[in-house]
Design a protein around this motif. Structure first.
Motif, mmCIF file in Angstrom:
data_model
loop_
_atom_site.group_PDB
_atom_site.id
_atom_site.type_symbol
_atom_site.label_atom_id
_atom_site.label_comp_id
_atom_site.label_asym_id
_atom_site.label_seq_id
_atom_site.Cartn_x
_atom_site.Cartn_y
_atom_site.Cartn_z
ATOM 1 N N PHE A 84 0.833 -1.199 0.000
ATOM 2 C CA PHE A 84 0.000 0.000 0.000
ATOM 3 C C PHE A 84 0.869 1.251 0.000
ATOM 4 O O PHE A 84 0.673 2.168 -0.803
ATOM 5 C CB PHE A 84 -0.955 0.013 1.202
ATOM 6 N N GLU A 85 1.845 1.321 0.881
ATOM 7 C CA GLU A 85 2.674 2.526 0.985
ATOM 8 C C GLU A 85 3.554 2.717 -0.242
ATOM 9 O O GLU A 85 3.759 3.858 -0.676
ATOM 10 C CB GLU A 85 3.527 2.480 2.255
ATOM 11 N N ALA A 86 4.073 1.655 -0.820
ATOM 12 C CA ALA A 86 4.908 1.787 -2.025
ATOM 13 C C ALA A 86 4.105 2.347 -3.196
ATOM 14 O O ALA A 86 4.576 3.243 -3.913
ATOM 15 C CB ALA A 86 5.515 0.441 -2.388
ATOM 16 N N THR A 87 2.907 1.838 -3.383
ATOM 17 C CA THR A 87 2.085 2.338 -4.488
ATOM 18 C C THR A 87 1.631 3.770 -4.229
ATOM 19 O O THR A 87 1.604 4.584 -5.151
ATOM 20 C CB THR A 87 0.881 1.413 -4.749
ATOM 21 N N LEU A 88 1.321 4.090 -3.000
ATOM 22 C CA LEU A 88 0.911 5.453 -2.669
ATOM 23 C C LEU A 88 2.073 6.432 -2.852
ATOM 24 O O LEU A 88 1.883 7.548 -3.333
ATOM 25 C CB LEU A 88 0.377 5.515 -1.236
ATOM 26 N N LEU A 89 3.282 6.027 -2.512
ATOM 27 C CA LEU A 89 4.459 6.871 -2.695
ATOM 28 C C LEU A 89 4.602 7.274 -4.156
ATOM 29 O O LEU A 89 4.812 8.442 -4.478
ATOM 30 C CB LEU A 89 5.718 6.130 -2.222
ATOM 31 N N VAL A 90 4.463 6.325 -5.054
ATOM 32 C CA VAL A 90 4.580 6.606 -6.486
ATOM 33 C C VAL A 90 3.489 7.591 -6.932
ATOM 34 O O VAL A 90 3.751 8.504 -7.713
ATOM 35 C CB VAL A 90 4.515 5.298 -7.302
ATOM 36 N N LEU A 91 2.292 7.422 -6.404
ATOM 37 C CA LEU A 91 1.180 8.300 -6.787
ATOM 38 C C LEU A 91 1.353 9.729 -6.273
ATOM 39 O O LEU A 91 0.980 10.685 -6.956
ATOM 40 C CB LEU A 91 -0.141 7.729 -6.264
ATOM 41 N N LEU A 92 1.910 9.899 -5.078
ATOM 42 C CA LEU A 92 1.953 11.218 -4.440
ATOM 43 C C LEU A 92 3.255 12.003 -4.617
ATOM 44 O O LEU A 92 3.293 13.197 -4.318
ATOM 45 C CB LEU A 92 1.653 11.074 -2.941
ATOM 46 N N LEU A 93 4.304 11.376 -5.095
ATOM 47 C CA LEU A 93 5.604 12.048 -5.219
ATOM 48 C C LEU A 93 5.522 13.365 -5.994
ATOM 49 O O LEU A 93 6.003 14.397 -5.499
ATOM 50 C CB LEU A 93 6.637 11.106 -5.839
ATOM 51 N N PRO A 94 4.913 13.398 -7.174
ATOM 52 C CA PRO A 94 4.850 14.684 -7.896
ATOM 53 C C PRO A 94 4.032 15.753 -7.159
ATOM 54 O O PRO A 94 4.376 16.936 -7.216
ATOM 55 C CB PRO A 94 4.173 14.323 -9.228
ATOM 56 N N LEU A 95 2.989 15.347 -6.470
ATOM 57 C CA LEU A 95 2.169 16.305 -5.715
ATOM 58 C C LEU A 95 2.989 16.972 -4.616
ATOM 59 O O LEU A 95 2.940 18.187 -4.451
ATOM 60 C CB LEU A 95 0.945 15.606 -5.107
ATOM 61 N N PHE A 96 3.757 16.199 -3.867
ATOM 62 C CA PHE A 96 4.591 16.744 -2.801
ATOM 63 C C PHE A 96 5.594 17.755 -3.353
ATOM 64 O O PHE A 96 5.763 18.841 -2.799
ATOM 65 C CB PHE A 96 5.341 15.626 -2.070
ATOM 66 N N ALA A 97 6.284 17.400 -4.434
ATOM 67 C CA ALA A 97 7.301 18.286 -5.015
ATOM 68 C C ALA A 97 6.666 19.590 -5.489
ATOM 69 O O ALA A 97 7.194 20.681 -5.215
ATOM 70 C CB ALA A 97 8.005 17.579 -6.169
ATOM 71 N N TRP A 98 5.550 19.486 -6.175
ATOM 72 C CA TRP A 98 4.890 20.676 -6.700
ATOM 73 C C TRP A 98 4.344 21.554 -5.575
ATOM 74 O O TRP A 98 4.568 22.768 -5.561
ATOM 75 C CB TRP A 98 3.762 20.249 -7.652
ATOM 76 N N TRP A 99 3.631 20.967 -4.636
ATOM 77 C CA TRP A 99 2.968 21.745 -3.585
ATOM 78 C C TRP A 99 3.957 22.505 -2.702
ATOM 79 O O TRP A 99 3.734 23.659 -2.358
ATOM 80 C CB TRP A 99 2.101 20.829 -2.724
ATOM 81 N N LEU A 100 5.035 21.836 -2.331
ATOM 82 C CA LEU A 100 6.009 22.467 -1.436
ATOM 83 C C LEU A 100 7.110 23.209 -2.185
ATOM 84 O O LEU A 100 7.966 23.846 -1.571
ATOM 85 C CB LEU A 100 6.615 21.415 -0.500
#
Length: 142
Positions: A84-100
């Motif tokens: 679960f966490e590995a797949t979620l990491l792949v999904l959220l990585l671009p969001l984290f970089a962009w948002w912050l």
């Protein structure tokens, strides 16, 4: 198998408790304003809630298909949390970089930190949830 209502209760309670714990903790650890981190955590939690429902539904169907039982052994709980966490990491990585507004590598460090936290949290939460609300034993019809 769990009902749709039970899956929704599980996903929402998981994310709500996670938000309450992780927002102030990670705002402090990564030295970002709590508002920025809070908004990011809520966005991430919304995506994670949707993914949680889909992932758990598929995981349970696979368990039922392969084992004719959705109850999780300790090794299966570990596999469940890691996948679960590995797949979620792949999904959220671009969001984290962009948002912050941080480079992907910094976002990756944050995401790994979130993943490590949430892996442990998911393990404990799911175990507790399964104890409070045991899944029904099911089998495929022949």
């Amino acid at each position: 198998m769990r009902s749709t209502a039970d899956r929704i209760r599980q996903a929402l309670s998981f994310e709500f408790i996670g938000i309450v714990i992780v927002t102030p903790l990670f705002a402090w650890v990564f030295d970002h304003p709590i508002g920025d981190m809070g908004a990011l955590v809520v966005l991430g939690a919304t995506a994670a809630t949707m993914w949680n429902y889909i992932f758990n539904l598929v995981f349970d169907h696979v368990l039922n298909w392969r084992r004719r039982d959705v109850r999780k052994t300790m090794p299966l709980r570990i596999v469940h949390a890691v996948l679960f966490e590995a797949t979620l990491l792949v999904l959220l990585l671009p969001l984290f970089a962009w948002w912050l507004g941080v480079p992907l590598i910094a976002s990756l460090v944050m995401e790994i930190s979130f993943a490590v936290f949430y892996m442990g949290y998911a393990f404990v939460f799911t175990w507790g949830y399964d104890t409070l609300f045991p899944p029904q034993r099911t089998a495929r019809t022949a």
